[in-house]
Design a protein around this motif. Structure first.
Motif, short mmCIF file in Angstrom:
data_model
loop_
_atom_site.label_atom_id
_atom_site.label_comp_id
_atom_site.label_asym_id
_atom_site.label_seq_id
_atom_site.Cartn_x
_atom_site.Cartn_y
_atom_site.Cartn_z
N THR A 9 -7.38 13.33 14.67
CA THR A 9 -8.24 12.00 15.14
C THR A 9 -7.03 11.00 15.70
N LEU A 10 -7.62 10.07 16.32
CA LEU A 10 -6.44 9.13 16.81
C LEU A 10 -5.30 8.71 15.73
N ARG A 37 -15.22 20.23 19.73
CA ARG A 37 -15.18 18.94 19.12
C ARG A 37 -15.82 18.90 17.86
N ALA A 74 -11.27 15.44 17.19
CA ALA A 74 -12.39 14.37 17.16
C ALA A 74 -12.54 13.96 18.57
N ASP A 75 -14.26 13.69 18.67
CA ASP A 75 -14.44 13.23 20.03
C ASP A 75 -13.80 12.21 20.58
N GLU A 76 -13.21 11.12 19.64
CA GLU A 76 -12.69 9.94 20.38
C GLU A 76 -11.30 10.29 21.09
N LEU A 77 -10.60 11.36 20.34
CA LEU A 77 -9.28 11.82 21.05
C LEU A 77 -9.58 12.67 22.26
N ASP A 120 -11.69 12.36 24.22
CA ASP A 120 -12.06 11.34 25.53
C ASP A 120 -11.05 10.55 25.95
N ASP A 121 -10.10 10.51 25.24
CA ASP A 121 -9.16 9.24 25.20
C ASP A 121 -8.29 9.31 26.38
#
Ligand code: ASP
Length: 302
Positions: A243-244, A264, A269-272, A274-275
């Motif tokens: 994760t971030l 994913r 994690a999705d957030e990462l 797409d970061d």
């Protein structure tokens, strides 16, 4: 260099030459200026026995950007469906005098076997969990362009290391080029033996990440596991998913990398994923083209 079968076979100087050539093509692709006829009149065959998006398509595009023609052999439509043996298939293709064969195979060392039976260079696009040399080269190109000289980096290779050809090729390349390399994996995905000496090993992200410049994630290779070995996705994510917040344990400037395809919600994690600031994943994909142009140019260019 007659073939590209594995990073294992390359010296640090040869790796440097390929990376310099790849950096040249990365720049050329931005300006649109390079010799589009480098592979004029050359014919390369792609021979993939395992699924692929990034490797297959980027080799195809790289060859075409240099002026080669590409023949895409597919097992489903081949005489292997009529029981022709692997060796007979290879000998048959060799008689058609291709200029290079780019291949991916489920068997350990299959490209080395083919190289012993054909007259043209063979490029390994991934064999079993042994090696995936162009992945490691494009990862190194991406790190050099986005982070800094390889010899100054600490790279944490995380996840299903036991079944990963990407981990093997990267570990060998990074050690040959002087980086600090950490292997971070849960005990059941930690290999019993490593392809190169001098790797640090950790069984938790908390221990393995601090101070890393790049965290290289790996996909869980379910296709290479027995039923009882396959971890539960959610439980794996809880313990080993990046994760971030966990990437920040490495450092606020650390980057995440992944060879793709990503799972994913499992290793990442999705957030990462797409970061745009902390992920180099899209840049890795883009770096596949100049890297493979470099390899093709050096093996069969004029
Ligand atoms: N695309 C990479 C490979 O073919 C990584 C993966 O499949 O997980 O090895």
């Amino acid at each position: 260099m007659k073939h590209l079968l594995g990073i294992e076979d390359l010296s640090a100087g040869e790796i440097r030459d390929i990376l310099d050539r790849a950096a040249y093509y990365a720049k050329s692709l931005e300006t649109g200026k390079w010799d589009h006829k480098t592979l004029d009149n050359k014919i390369v065959i792609t021979l993939f026995f395992e699924p692929s998006t990034r490797t297959l398509i980027s080799f195809d595009i790289a060859a075409k950007r240099l002026g080669a023609s590409v023949v895409n052999w597919q097992v489903e439509n081949s005489s292997m469906r009529k029981n022709e043996s692997f060796l007979d298939t290879i000998l048959t293709l060799n008689q058609m005098k291709p200029d290079a064969i780019i291949m991916r195979h489920v068997e350990f060392g299959a490209p080395n076997f083919v190289a012993g039976h054909v007259d043209c260079p063979v490029i390994n696009g991934g064999d079993s969990w042994r090696e995936h040399p162009t992945q490691a080269l494009l990862d190194a190109l991406t790190m050099e362009r986005e982070i800094g000289p390889i010899k100054d980096l600490t790279v944490a290779i995380c996840g299903d290391v036991a079944h990963s050809r990407v981990a093997n090729s990267n570990a060998i390349l990074l050690k040959k080029m002087g980086a600090n390399v950490r292997i971070v994996a849960p005990a059941f995905l930690m290999p019993q033996k490593f392809p190169v000496a001098g790797l640090e090993t950790f069984t938790s992200l908390e221990e393995g990440l601090p101070g890393a410049d790049a965290v290289m994630l790996l996909r869980i290779q379910k296709e290479r596991m027995k039923a009882g070995q396959i971890p539960d996705d959610a439980a794996y994510h809880k313990e080993f998913g990046l994760t971030l917040e966990r990437l920040n344990m490495a450092g606020r400037k650390a980057f995440v990398m992944h060879p793709g395809p990503m799972n994913r919600g499992v290793e990442i994690a999705d957030e990462l994923a797409d970061d745009r600031e902390r992920s180099l994943i899209a840049k890795q994909v883009a770096g596949g083209i100049p890297t493979r142009m470099a390899v093709l140019d050096m093996l069969i260019g004029k």
